[in-house]
Scaffold this motif. Sequence first.
Motif, PDB file in Angstrom:
ATOM      1  N   GLY A 109       0.812  -1.224   0.000  1.00 23.03           N
ATOM      2  CA  GLY A 109       0.000   0.000   0.000  1.00 23.03           C
ATOM      3  C   GLY A 109       0.841   1.267   0.000  1.00 23.03           C
ATOM      4  N   ILE A 110       2.142   1.128   0.020  1.00 18.08           N
ATOM      5  CA  ILE A 110       3.045   2.278  -0.079  1.00 18.08           C
ATOM      6  C   ILE A 110       4.143   1.921  -1.077  1.00 18.08           C
ATOM      7  N   SER A 111       4.976   2.870  -1.423  1.00 19.57           N
ATOM      8  CA  SER A 111       6.014   2.580  -2.404  1.00 19.57           C
ATOM      9  C   SER A 111       7.052   1.630  -1.802  1.00 19.57           C
ATOM     10  N   ALA A 112       7.687   0.885  -2.658  1.00 22.20           N
ATOM     11  CA  ALA A 112       8.695  -0.072  -2.190  1.00 22.20           C
ATOM     12  C   ALA A 112       9.830   0.637  -1.473  1.00 22.20           C
ATOM     13  N   VAL A 113      10.146   1.843  -1.899  1.00 21.97           N
ATOM     14  CA  VAL A 113      11.235   2.583  -1.257  1.00 21.97           C
ATOM     15  C   VAL A 113      10.856   2.938   0.172  1.00 21.97           C
ATOM     16  N   GLN A 114       9.614   3.397   0.344  1.00 22.38           N
ATOM     17  CA  GLN A 114       9.169   3.715   1.703  1.00 22.38           C
ATOM     18  C   GLN A 114       9.161   2.461   2.572  1.00 22.38           C
ATOM     19  N   HIS A 115       8.763   1.358   1.980  1.00 28.87           N
ATOM     20  CA  HIS A 115       8.742   0.110   2.738  1.00 28.87           C
ATOM     21  C   HIS A 115      10.157  -0.286   3.181  1.00 28.87           C
ATOM     22  N   LEU A 116      11.119  -0.184   2.269  1.00 30.49           N
ATOM     23  CA  LEU A 116      12.507  -0.519   2.641  1.00 30.49           C
ATOM     24  C   LEU A 116      13.017   0.443   3.720  1.00 30.49           C
ATOM     25  N   GLN A 117      12.619   1.699   3.589  1.00 28.89           N
ATOM     26  CA  GLN A 117      13.040   2.662   4.616  1.00 28.89           C
ATOM     27  C   GLN A 117      12.438   2.292   5.971  1.00 28.89           C
ATOM     28  N   GLY A 123      14.309  -0.185   7.721  1.00 27.30           N
ATOM     29  CA  GLY A 123      15.673   0.199   8.094  1.00 27.30           C
ATOM     30  C   GLY A 123      16.723  -0.249   7.084  1.00 27.30           C
ATOM     31  N   CYS A 124      16.276  -0.611   5.883  1.00 26.20           N
ATOM     32  CA  CYS A 124      17.223  -1.192   4.922  1.00 26.20           C
ATOM     33  C   CYS A 124      18.008  -0.149   4.129  1.00 26.20           C
ATOM     34  N   LEU A 125      17.623   1.114   4.220  1.00 21.53           N
ATOM     35  CA  LEU A 125      18.319   2.132   3.427  1.00 21.53           C
ATOM     36  C   LEU A 125      19.339   2.855   4.291  1.00 21.53           C
ATOM     37  N   THR A 126      20.605   2.611   3.997  1.00 21.42           N
ATOM     38  CA  THR A 126      21.697   3.249   4.742  1.00 21.42           C
ATOM     39  C   THR A 126      22.728   3.724   3.718  1.00 21.42           C
ATOM     40  N   PRO A 127      23.785   4.389   4.168  1.00 20.87           N
ATOM     41  CA  PRO A 127      24.843   4.771   3.221  1.00 20.87           C
ATOM     42  C   PRO A 127      25.574   3.562   2.637  1.00 20.87           C
ATOM     43  N   ARG A 128      25.376   2.386   3.200  1.00 27.54           N
ATOM     44  CA  ARG A 128      25.990   1.179   2.624  1.00 27.54           C
ATOM     45  C   ARG A 128      25.078   0.489   1.613  1.00 27.54           C
ATOM     46  N   THR A 129      23.894   1.061   1.389  1.00 29.35           N
ATOM     47  CA  THR A 129      22.913   0.408   0.516  1.00 29.35           C
ATOM     48  C   THR A 129      23.025   0.898  -0.924  1.00 29.35           C
ATOM     49  N   SER A 130      23.032  -0.038  -1.863  1.00 23.75           N
ATOM     50  CA  SER A 130      22.880   0.354  -3.272  1.00 23.75           C
ATOM     51  C   SER A 130      21.746  -0.444  -3.883  1.00 23.75           C
ATOM     52  N   VAL A 131      20.911   0.262  -4.624  1.00 25.55           N
ATOM     53  CA  VAL A 131      19.750  -0.359  -5.251  1.00 25.55           C
ATOM     54  C   VAL A 131      19.925  -0.326  -6.765  1.00 25.55           C
ATOM     55  N   ALA A 132      19.671  -1.455  -7.402  1.00 24.93           N
ATOM     56  CA  ALA A 132      19.852  -1.538  -8.853  1.00 24.93           C
ATOM     57  C   ALA A 132      18.566  -1.126  -9.566  1.00 24.93           C
ATOM     58  N   HIS A 133      18.721  -0.293 -10.561  1.00 26.34           N
ATOM     59  CA  HIS A 133      17.672   0.124 -11.500  1.00 26.34           C
ATOM     60  C   HIS A 133      16.861   1.348 -11.051  1.00 26.34           C
ATOM     61  N   GLY A 134      15.896   1.159 -10.167  1.00 26.24           N
ATOM     62  CA  GLY A 134      15.079   2.304  -9.747  1.00 26.24           C
ATOM     63  C   GLY A 134      14.401   3.016 -10.904  1.00 26.24           C
ATOM     64  N   VAL A 135      14.049   2.259 -11.928  1.00 25.01           N
ATOM     65  CA  VAL A 135      13.435   2.895 -13.102  1.00 25.01           C
ATOM     66  C   VAL A 135      12.120   3.582 -12.730  1.00 25.01           C
ATOM     67  N   TRP A 136      11.406   2.968 -11.788  1.00 20.84           N
ATOM     68  CA  TRP A 136      10.052   3.462 -11.482  1.00 20.84           C
ATOM     69  C   TRP A 136       9.962   4.201 -10.159  1.00 20.84           C
ATOM     70  N   ILE A 137      11.088   4.707  -9.661  1.00 19.88           N
ATOM     71  CA  ILE A 137      11.017   5.523  -8.446  1.00 19.88           C
ATOM     72  C   ILE A 137      10.455   6.905  -8.792  1.00 19.88           C
ATOM     73  N   ASP A 138       9.782   7.514  -7.819  1.00 15.84           N
ATOM     74  CA  ASP A 138       9.245   8.856  -8.048  1.00 15.84           C
ATOM     75  C   ASP A 138      10.034   9.878  -7.218  1.00 15.84           C
ATOM     76  N   GLU A 139       9.575  11.117  -7.240  1.00 14.98           N
ATOM     77  CA  GLU A 139      10.377  12.163  -6.592  1.00 14.98           C
ATOM     78  C   GLU A 139      10.488  11.972  -5.090  1.00 14.98           C
ATOM     79  N   LYS A 140       9.426  11.474  -4.486  1.00 19.39           N
ATOM     80  CA  LYS A 140       9.460  11.209  -3.047  1.00 19.39           C
ATOM     81  C   LYS A 140      10.471  10.088  -2.742  1.00 19.39           C
TER      82      LYS A 140
END
Lengths: 468, 468
Positions: free
Chosen positions: A245-253, A256-273
Amino acid sequence: MQTLIQSVLTLQNDALASVDVLLTGDRIHTVAPANTLPVAPHQRVIDGTDRLLLPGFVNGHTHSSQVWQRGLIPQLPLELWLANVFDSTPGQLDQFYWGAVSTAVDTLMSGGTCVMDHAYVIPGQEIETMAALVRGYKAVGIRAVIAPLIQDLPFASGFPKGCLLPQSASPRSAAELLAMMAAIVAEFHDPDNGIYIGVGPTGFHRCSDELLAGCRELSDRYQLCYHTHLLETRAQKRLAQERYGISAVQHLQNLGCLTPRTSVAHGVWIDEKDIEILASAGSTLVHNPVSNLRLGSGLAPILKCLQGGLNVAIGCDGAASNDAQNMLEAIKLGTILHTVTDSDYENWLTPEQALHMATAGGAKGVNLGDRTGTLAPGMDADLVLYNLDHPSLLPRTNSLQLLVLGRPTDVVEAAWVQGRQLVDQGRLLTVDTTALHHNLRHQPVATKESQAQHHPVESHYRDVMLNR
Amino acid sequence: MQTLIQSVLTLQNDALASVDVLLTGDRIHTVAPANTLPVAPHQRVIDGTDRLLLPGFVNGHTHSSQVWQRGLIPQLPLELWLANVFDSTPGQLDQFYWGAVSTAVDTLMSGGTCVMDHAYVIPGQEIETMAALVRGYKAVGIRAVIAPLIQDLPFASGFPKGCLLPQSASPRSAAELLAMMAAIVAEFHDPDNGIYIGVGPTGFHRCSDELLAGCRELSDRYQLCYHTHLLETRAQKRLAQERYGISAVQHLQNLGCLTPRTSVAHGVWIDEKDIEILASAGSTLVHNPVSNLRLGSGLAPILKCLQGGLNVAIGCDGAASNDAQNMLEAIKLGTILHTVTDSDYENWLTPEQALHMATAGGAKGVNLGDRTGTLAPGMDADLVLYNLDHPSLLPRTNSLQLLVLGRPTDVVEAAWVQGRQLVDQGRLLTVDTTALHHNLRHQPVATKESQAQHHPVESHYRDVMLNR
């Protein structure tokens, strides 16, 4: 052992400058104006005239064993392409060794000194597969970050409305996979020798929250790069809405999965938020332009990422979706592709920005920004020397721009990783490429004829994604 | 002289087949199932095992003298890029000779046997420039169609609201240009030796109706290819509305300029009605994918063109907007780029379609569809033999797909134009490439430093195109 590269062009503060560069052991010792460093006894001296020295590129996302599938799979959207990939995945350990060697050689000979291998590993032979990969990368001498692909949800879960598909057996549990990863770290994580383990949950679409969060815990415990596919396709964006029900990026955040050690491949469909969240977290987006077009995934919003302060790296992606592992090709396409997304040319990527993405951007993406990706004293000597007099870089109008926007071939004259010279006079010094090519030529491979014309999941995909 | 190529793969009816091919004089004499043609005395026999034989590609649109500007000009929209091109155009006749040689060599070594050179010619030295170009193409032996760029409206007229710009002197009148073209045809049009003259009005944006229609008359009189730029940019689309009140395609149709001998370069901004007009006329659209991205021109509607029955060819465009003249690169990008314009993968281009565009499609585009572009008895022997065992084409999964979607390099093992062998064992048999590279290296060229940061027309462009 000291090496002095005299009077060589390099990029300093986005401008070409002629410098002397002294390498000592595994490090860059000094960078000084051209012809100012004295030659000491026992130094190897390299004449840098008509040469360009750059930090090695980081191939920010690939899957090495797909070398055996390059050229094989028709152009299909990721979800259907992947079904074909699974059906033709190699199963022999020595294929994984040669896959790593081939990926390393092609990356190196196109200017890369580091590979992020989001590696397929043979189920039940994970440790053996890892050993084969490590052996391959060590044979070439390239720096490698290996993040085994792990998932605890079945294949069908990667589709929107995947519950309507026949359910295959579930993979192993999150707990088992995390225990396996801990064992892999213990056995193979070896920074001193340029081999790093990353945690690589395949992507939210095939991973439980328990696995995604457990990987974060491993990343924290061992200070490992956290690498995952993210919103490569429109189907994944739809799936995230369906599941969370929310964006995958918000869900990963939230996990706690998004840190300076995290790299995500592609992100073709990410939005500005999403860009804002990833940038605030200090994470990295790995752009794979060739693969994104090959699979029709779409145009990643790279100009907006950079405007939003998000670090961007460049990858080739695996050879089943980019049928070459040539960093210069990926950099060129990544540079020119995004013009079509913004009519104001002042926002277009410059060759200097593209090189920054492929070097420092890539190094940060694999959690090695303090070691590689920058030509400066104290950094590891991961360097590539280009021959600017090669026919593919003539005439000498603007060599840097021609390196990025041309189609340079055989221009890597020398390369070093952690101070060790791997390429000299355009020839690889470490592995025997004749043996590599003999293997690629003579091992049995899947062929066009072995590819099913229509995969069973196709009608589901068409129903869900195209009959809207 | 007869040449028998035995047991070679080729593409027949969009499927790979193994055949024997007999060349006699300048023609393809026989194509038969593999190992069925007897060897006759005095035949040269070539073993085609592990080789692929295709008709040569047609580099459907380029500007050969831009070789001297490759790598030079920053990424800018066409209108501003062009101002920079004009400022750094070479002015020496021998640069035109070497520009033609370089364009021919790069095209040939990437699978092309014919070039459409929409050629810049030195004002006041048009005949001498043409002679230099012809000499260059004959030296290499490639088939060349040379259409000198002609225009009778000043530079400023190519901009929307160009009347607000300072007006430079007008070029020569339409009548003078048409008389010059008639003289060029009389002197240089030489089909028997593979040199053809085309009529090449720069584009509607810098040509009067008198010139556009006069070129049609010349095309009719001498049966020449009519080649022109068309709707490459959004600015040109706006200009057409401003000047004609109808689309540029409709205007050209009204002038009678669209015939089966007509090929238009780019067409990025054509709409569905334009496609219908071009298709009905039997004209050809030349797609230049690398250049379109490099200049931010946009995504040409290639899938819609093909669906609408419009013949499509592929070009590199000049080296100032595609800093390589590699046909395989242009074909790859042209194949994968258009996935982002259509979510239904069943509409995506296949490698076979892309090869058709680059061969038969290109041949039709230069008005030579009855001579070249197809491997069949009676056609001219314009053929290229690829080494499928080259490392860049391994492993042998689906060689045709890997040729198109990989990054093949040095894979052209042999090539013939009009039955004359130009390449053997990967080496050019005609011109001395060392001399070519020596010239490219040592002739003075414009450099980055010589490029003005901001051109006087820039503020006009921003006002008209971006402050909307």
